[in-house]
Motif scaffolding. Structure first.
Motif, short mmCIF file in Angstrom:
data_model
loop_
_atom_site.label_atom_id
_atom_site.label_comp_id
_atom_site.label_asym_id
_atom_site.label_seq_id
_atom_site.Cartn_x
_atom_site.Cartn_y
_atom_site.Cartn_z
N GLY A 190 0.83 -1.20 0.00
CA GLY A 190 0.00 0.00 0.00
C GLY A 190 0.86 1.25 0.00
O GLY A 190 2.00 1.24 -0.51
N ASP A 191 0.34 2.31 0.59
CA ASP A 191 1.14 3.54 0.64
C ASP A 191 1.92 3.66 1.95
O ASP A 191 2.43 4.73 2.28
N ALA A 192 2.03 2.53 2.69
CA ALA A 192 2.77 2.57 3.96
C ALA A 192 4.22 3.06 3.78
O ALA A 192 4.74 3.74 4.68
N PRO A 193 4.90 2.76 2.66
CA PRO A 193 6.26 3.30 2.51
C PRO A 193 6.30 4.83 2.56
O PRO A 193 7.35 5.41 2.87
N ASN A 194 5.15 5.49 2.30
CA ASN A 194 5.14 6.97 2.34
C ASN A 194 5.25 7.50 3.77
O ASN A 194 5.45 8.70 3.97
N ARG A 195 5.12 6.59 4.76
CA ARG A 195 5.25 7.04 6.16
C ARG A 195 6.71 7.13 6.59
O ARG A 195 7.02 7.66 7.65
N ARG A 220 7.46 -9.58 -5.46
CA ARG A 220 6.82 -8.27 -5.32
C ARG A 220 7.59 -7.24 -6.13
O ARG A 220 8.57 -6.67 -5.66
N GLY A 221 7.11 -7.05 -7.36
CA GLY A 221 7.85 -6.24 -8.31
C GLY A 221 7.83 -4.75 -8.00
O GLY A 221 6.82 -4.21 -7.57
N GLY A 222 8.97 -4.11 -8.22
CA GLY A 222 9.03 -2.66 -8.28
C GLY A 222 8.56 -2.26 -9.68
O GLY A 222 7.51 -2.73 -10.14
N CYS A 223 9.31 -1.46 -10.41
CA CYS A 223 8.96 -1.19 -11.80
C CYS A 223 9.68 -2.19 -12.68
O CYS A 223 10.91 -2.21 -12.73
N GLN A 279 9.35 11.67 -7.55
CA GLN A 279 9.04 10.34 -7.02
C GLN A 279 10.01 9.32 -7.62
O GLN A 279 10.34 9.38 -8.80
N VAL A 280 10.41 8.37 -6.76
CA VAL A 280 11.47 7.44 -7.14
C VAL A 280 10.91 6.02 -7.30
O VAL A 280 10.15 5.55 -6.46
N ASP A 289 0.01 6.37 -4.52
CA ASP A 289 1.29 6.27 -5.23
C ASP A 289 2.46 6.43 -4.26
O ASP A 289 2.41 7.22 -3.32
N HIS A 290 3.51 5.66 -4.50
CA HIS A 290 4.70 5.78 -3.64
C HIS A 290 5.48 7.06 -3.96
O HIS A 290 5.67 7.40 -5.12
#
Ligand SMILES: NC(=O)c1ccc[n+]([C@@H]2O[C@H](COP(=O)([O-])OP(=O)(O)OC[C@H]3O[C@@H](n4cnc5c(N)ncnc54)[C@H](O)[C@@H]3O)[C@@H](O)[C@H]2O)c1
Length: 353
Positions: free
Chosen positions: A140-145, A206-209, A246-247, A312-313
């Motif tokens: 989810g968007d947890a990495p945004n924390r 668990r794919g990134g891009c 954004q990365v 979005d991350h």
């Protein structure tokens, strides 16, 4: 022993690379399942028939199966008849923005379609390694924390705990996933469960891009492929929020296929890996513009939209240490600049452009 690989989503970016790699490098007889659903999800620009034809013309003994992975009876019958020695499941509704408009198609494809193949494998070939292509949107968007620092052209983690990126132990709970992230998480957990409960050799990647020359990139999915296409055509690319800093970490489909081959060669049960390009292959959108321009010589035409994509991350790159630790012979072989160069060439030469 005759080695047979069944690949779902075989006309897509990852599926097609896996078909080629296992057939050419490892001597597998390959069966692909794809119904060109990408063209239904994204319109003509998402059409993958060109890639199906490419595989049929270039791989000896390749068989295409025109099957919808939601067709449970069809899936059970196909797996029963083939009894493959390995299965790689990449078919999906892959866009988190698109999912909100087609929630039933999204869930039926990503969650139920995955269950169909897992159960078919349990009934017909439970010992066959089963690689499930998952996504980093399961977090989810947890990495945004995570605390961030703003650099000139990108965001980065300020918390030293994440200096190597996001590990597989990161929380998947209580955050905004998008409906796509939720349906993929359902498939991910079910694939883990077939490993843990039934002791089948499954893994979730668990794919990134994920990227590469054979992506049919569209605005809603396939970030680098679409960005390069826009550059070449002078088409406007819309940057959605986060100042374009954004990365994402980008991994070439060949390195994805190589990891899948490593897993199939030495499988484990119910494993999870974060599969991305890692910090070395990470880029912000505005950095990607510059890299692309260095290959094409054309300025990237773009506009900025303040509103970011929901969930979005801001900054995401994968911690690759678990992959390297479990499979020391595997590593990233395709650098980000090389990959972008290949995507530029591919769009220039693709038949339908
Ligand atoms: N590309 C990325 O950046 C990325 C990132 C993270 C995870 N992933 C995951 O990796 C996997 C592969 O992604 P990709 O980029 O190769 O996607 P893709 O869209 O290029 O390929 C998927 C293929 O599956 C087919 N398909 C979709 N629904 C189908 C159905 N119901 N029946 C039969 N075929 C169907 C499509 O026609 C398409 O050819 C997906 O599971 C995706 O969620 C991709």
């Amino acid at each position: 022993m005759n080695k047979t690989l069944l690949v779902t989503g075989s006309s897509g970016l990852i599926g097609s690379e896996v078909c080629s790699y296992f057939a050419k490098e490892l001597g597998y007889t390959v069966h692909g399942v794809d119904n060109n659903q990408r063209a239904v999800f994204f319109g003509a620009q998402g059409d993958t028939r060109w890639n199906q034809k490419r595989l049929e013309g270039s791989l000896k003994g390749y068989s295409h199966h025109e099957l919808d992975i939601r067709d449970r009876a069809g899936v059970l019958a196909l797996v029963r008849s083939l009894k493959p020695t390995a299965i790689v499941h990449t078919a999906a509704q892959p866009s988190h923005d698109r999912a909100a408009a087609i929630p039933f198609d999204d869930f039926d494809t990503n969650a139920t379609g995955t269950l169909n193949f897992l159960e078919a494998a349990r009934q017909a070939c439970p010992e066959a390694p089963f690689v499930h292509m998952s996504t980093n949107k399961v977090y989810g968007d947890a990495p945004n924390r995570i605390a961030l620092r703003e650099l000139e052209t990108r965001w980065d983690y300020a918390d030293p705990q994440y200096a190597e990126g996001i590990p597989e132990t990161f929380t998947i709970d209580q955050s905004t996933h998008s409906l796509f992230g939720a349906s993929k998480l359902a498939g991910d957990v079910v694939a883990q469960e077939y490993g843990r409960y039934f002791n089948m050799p499954t893994c979730c990647l668990r794919g990134g891009c994920l990227t590469g020359p054979n992506h049919s990139g569209v605005e809603l999915h396939g970030f680098l492929s679409y960005l390069v296409k826009c550059n070449l055509e002078g088409r406007e690319y819309r940057v959605m929020g986060y100042k374009g800093k954004q990365v994402r970490d980008n991994i070439h489909s060949l390195d994805v296929a190589r990891f899948m081959a490593a897993f199939v060669g030495a499988p484990r049960s119910g494993e999870v890996y974060n599969l991305g390009g890692g910090k070395a292959n990470s880029t912000s959108i505005i950095e990607a513009f510059k890299l692309t321009e260095s290959f094409t010589g054309k300025a990237q035409v773009h506009t900025y939209v303040e509103q970011n994509r929901i969930g979005d991350h801001i900054c995401y790159y994968s911690d690759l240490r678990k992959m390297r630790n479990h499979f020391p012979s595997w590593d990233i072989t395709q650098s980000l600049p090389d990959t972008i160069g290949q995507i530029v060439e591919a769009w220039r030469n693709r038949p339908h452009v």
